[in-house]
Design a protein around this motif. Structure first.
Motif, PDB file in Angstrom:
ATOM      1  N   GLU A 116       7.874   4.382  -9.811  1.00 23.12           N
ATOM      2  CA  GLU A 116       9.193   4.427  -9.168  1.00 23.12           C
ATOM      3  C   GLU A 116       9.407   3.262  -8.212  1.00 23.12           C
ATOM      4  O   GLU A 116      10.513   2.794  -8.033  1.00 23.12           O
ATOM      5  CB  GLU A 116       9.316   5.711  -8.334  1.00 23.12           C
ATOM      6  N   ASN A 117       8.337   2.833  -7.575  1.00 22.83           N
ATOM      7  CA  ASN A 117       8.413   1.758  -6.597  1.00 22.83           C
ATOM      8  C   ASN A 117       7.955   0.422  -7.176  1.00 22.83           C
ATOM      9  O   ASN A 117       7.566  -0.479  -6.449  1.00 22.83           O
ATOM     10  CB  ASN A 117       7.577   2.120  -5.364  1.00 22.83           C
ATOM     11  N   ARG A 118       7.984   0.330  -8.494  1.00 24.33           N
ATOM     12  CA  ARG A 118       7.679  -0.895  -9.242  1.00 24.33           C
ATOM     13  C   ARG A 118       6.197  -1.267  -9.227  1.00 24.33           C
ATOM     14  O   ARG A 118       5.842  -2.401  -9.509  1.00 24.33           O
ATOM     15  CB  ARG A 118       8.523  -2.071  -8.762  1.00 24.33           C
ATOM     16  N   SER A 119       5.313  -0.319  -8.888  1.00 23.40           N
ATOM     17  CA  SER A 119       3.879  -0.569  -9.004  1.00 23.40           C
ATOM     18  C   SER A 119       3.509  -0.630 -10.478  1.00 23.40           C
ATOM     19  O   SER A 119       4.066   0.120 -11.293  1.00 23.40           O
ATOM     20  CB  SER A 119       3.066   0.561  -8.355  1.00 23.40           C
ATOM     21  N   LYS A 120       2.588  -1.500 -10.826  1.00 20.22           N
ATOM     22  CA  LYS A 120       2.106  -1.597 -12.206  1.00 20.22           C
ATOM     23  C   LYS A 120       1.058  -0.512 -12.424  1.00 20.22           C
ATOM     24  O   LYS A 120       0.163  -0.333 -11.608  1.00 20.22           O
ATOM     25  CB  LYS A 120       1.494  -2.984 -12.446  1.00 20.22           C
ATOM     26  N   ILE A 121       1.186   0.222 -13.529  1.00 19.05           N
ATOM     27  CA  ILE A 121       0.239   1.288 -13.860  1.00 19.05           C
ATOM     28  C   ILE A 121      -0.437   0.929 -15.175  1.00 19.05           C
ATOM     29  O   ILE A 121       0.233   0.627 -16.159  1.00 19.05           O
ATOM     30  CB  ILE A 121       0.955   2.653 -14.000  1.00 19.05           C
ATOM     31  N   THR A 122      -1.752   0.927 -15.164  1.00 22.02           N
ATOM     32  CA  THR A 122      -2.510   0.719 -16.399  1.00 22.02           C
ATOM     33  C   THR A 122      -3.317   1.985 -16.664  1.00 22.02           C
ATOM     34  O   THR A 122      -3.630   2.748 -15.749  1.00 22.02           O
ATOM     35  CB  THR A 122      -3.451  -0.497 -16.295  1.00 22.02           C
ATOM     36  N   TRP A 123      -3.638   2.202 -17.910  1.00 24.24           N
ATOM     37  CA  TRP A 123      -4.319   3.424 -18.318  1.00 24.24           C
ATOM     38  C   TRP A 123      -5.624   3.075 -19.025  1.00 24.24           C
ATOM     39  O   TRP A 123      -5.740   2.044 -19.661  1.00 24.24           O
ATOM     40  CB  TRP A 123      -3.423   4.233 -19.262  1.00 24.24           C
ATOM     41  N   GLN A 157       0.836  -1.208   0.000  1.00 23.82           N
ATOM     42  CA  GLN A 157       0.000   0.000   0.000  1.00 23.82           C
ATOM     43  C   GLN A 157       0.868   1.253   0.000  1.00 23.82           C
ATOM     44  O   GLN A 157       0.572   2.217  -0.711  1.00 23.82           O
ATOM     45  CB  GLN A 157      -0.936   0.008   1.205  1.00 23.82           C
ATOM     46  N   GLU A 158       1.947   1.258   0.784  1.00 29.58           N
ATOM     47  CA  GLU A 158       2.839   2.421   0.822  1.00 29.58           C
ATOM     48  C   GLU A 158       3.521   2.625  -0.528  1.00 29.58           C
ATOM     49  O   GLU A 158       3.699   3.762  -0.969  1.00 29.58           O
ATOM     50  CB  GLU A 158       3.881   2.254   1.929  1.00 29.58           C
ATOM     51  N   LYS A 159       3.877   1.542  -1.211  1.00 28.68           N
ATOM     52  CA  LYS A 159       4.492   1.657  -2.538  1.00 28.68           C
ATOM     53  C   LYS A 159       3.501   2.227  -3.542  1.00 28.68           C
ATOM     54  O   LYS A 159       3.847   3.111  -4.333  1.00 28.68           O
ATOM     55  CB  LYS A 159       5.001   0.293  -3.011  1.00 28.68           C
ATOM     56  N   VAL A 160       2.271   1.734  -3.514  1.00 27.19           N
ATOM     57  CA  VAL A 160       1.239   2.242  -4.432  1.00 27.19           C
ATOM     58  C   VAL A 160       0.955   3.714  -4.141  1.00 27.19           C
ATOM     59  O   VAL A 160       0.864   4.530  -5.067  1.00 27.19           O
ATOM     60  CB  VAL A 160      -0.046   1.387  -4.339  1.00 27.19           C
ATOM     61  N   ASP A 161       0.841   4.066  -2.867  1.00 32.41           N
ATOM     62  CA  ASP A 161       0.590   5.468  -2.497  1.00 32.41           C
ATOM     63  C   ASP A 161       1.739   6.373  -2.962  1.00 32.41           C
ATOM     64  O   ASP A 161       1.510   7.473  -3.464  1.00 32.41           O
ATOM     65  CB  ASP A 161       0.396   5.613  -0.988  1.00 32.41           C
ATOM     66  N   ALA A 162       2.972   5.914  -2.787  1.00 30.59           N
ATOM     67  CA  ALA A 162       4.133   6.704  -3.213  1.00 30.59           C
ATOM     68  C   ALA A 162       4.142   6.869  -4.731  1.00 30.59           C
ATOM     69  O   ALA A 162       4.440   7.948  -5.255  1.00 30.59           O
ATOM     70  CB  ALA A 162       5.429   6.054  -2.737  1.00 30.59           C
ATOM     71  N   ASP A 163       3.797   5.811  -5.465  1.00 26.67           N
ATOM     72  CA  ASP A 163       3.759   5.914  -6.919  1.00 26.67           C
ATOM     73  C   ASP A 163       2.612   6.811  -7.386  1.00 26.67           C
ATOM     74  O   ASP A 163       2.746   7.529  -8.378  1.00 26.67           O
ATOM     75  CB  ASP A 163       3.676   4.526  -7.561  1.00 26.67           C
ATOM     76  N   ALA A 164       1.505   6.803  -6.667  1.00 25.99           N
ATOM     77  CA  ALA A 164       0.400   7.708  -7.010  1.00 25.99           C
ATOM     78  C   ALA A 164       0.836   9.161  -6.829  1.00 25.99           C
ATOM     79  O   ALA A 164       0.507  10.023  -7.650  1.00 25.99           O
ATOM     80  CB  ALA A 164      -0.830   7.398  -6.153  1.00 25.99           C
ATOM     81  N   ALA A 165       1.600   9.441  -5.785  1.00 26.67           N
ATOM     82  CA  ALA A 165       2.103  10.802  -5.568  1.00 26.67           C
ATOM     83  C   ALA A 165       3.149  11.180  -6.619  1.00 26.67           C
ATOM     84  O   ALA A 165       3.226  12.326  -7.059  1.00 26.67           O
ATOM     85  CB  ALA A 165       2.706  10.928  -4.160  1.00 26.67           C
ATOM     86  N   TRP A 166       3.936  10.203  -7.044  1.00 21.25           N
ATOM     87  CA  TRP A 166       4.982  10.409  -8.059  1.00 21.25           C
ATOM     88  C   TRP A 166       4.378  10.715  -9.433  1.00 21.25           C
ATOM     89  O   TRP A 166       4.927  11.485 -10.215  1.00 21.25           O
ATOM     90  CB  TRP A 166       5.843   9.149  -8.112  1.00 21.25           C
ATOM     91  N   LEU A 167       3.216  10.150  -9.722  1.00 18.90           N
ATOM     92  CA  LEU A 167       2.572  10.285 -11.024  1.00 18.90           C
ATOM     93  C   LEU A 167       1.865  11.641 -11.105  1.00 18.90           C
ATOM     94  O   LEU A 167       0.736  11.798 -10.666  1.00 18.90           O
ATOM     95  CB  LEU A 167       1.579   9.138 -11.224  1.00 18.90           C
ATOM     96  N   THR A 168       2.555  12.617 -11.662  1.00 17.72           N
ATOM     97  CA  THR A 168       2.046  13.987 -11.697  1.00 17.72           C
ATOM     98  C   THR A 168       1.752  14.432 -13.136  1.00 17.72           C
ATOM     99  O   THR A 168       2.177  13.790 -14.099  1.00 17.72           O
ATOM    100  CB  THR A 168       3.082  14.965 -11.112  1.00 17.72           C
TER     101      THR A 168
END
Length: 111
Positions: A84-91, A48-59
């Protein structure tokens, strides 16, 4: 850390913690204290912390790819698929004919 020596590591977001550990040594009426300065290392990031950090990184700035703002898209966007934290991002796009899920922008031509 409790009196038995059990160590509870702090959460990742709390960071490492410095703890003073004091031993009191007694024999009859003589007492000596000895203090140790220890650092308890933080836990690894949770999923959860990795996903939250990647959500903040995605600007906005990250995806604009040279476009001036989200209200003025004239060229392709940069849509990362790994954070950045290796979370998978789909669009997803509400209109893939205009903006594809890979960031390709198709501008309609005027006749």
């Amino acid at each position: 850390m409790d009196d038995t020596g059990k160590v509870t590591r702090p959460a990742y977001i709390e960071g490492d913690k410095v703890v003073l550990l004091t031993a009191t040594i007694r024999k009859d009426s003589t007492t000596v204290e000895k203090t140790f300065i220890i650092t308890v290392k933080k836990l690894e990031q949770s999923a959860q912390e990795k996903v939250d950090a990647d959500a903040a990184w995605l600007t906005d700035v990250l995806i604009l790819n040279g476009n001036s703002s989200l209200n003025n898209i004239i060229s392709h966007l940069s849509l990362p698929i790994v954070g950045e934290n290796r979370s998978k991002i789909t669009w997803a796009s509400s209109d893939t004919n205009i903006i594809a899920v890979d960031g390709t922008v198709t501008r309609l031509s005027y006749i």
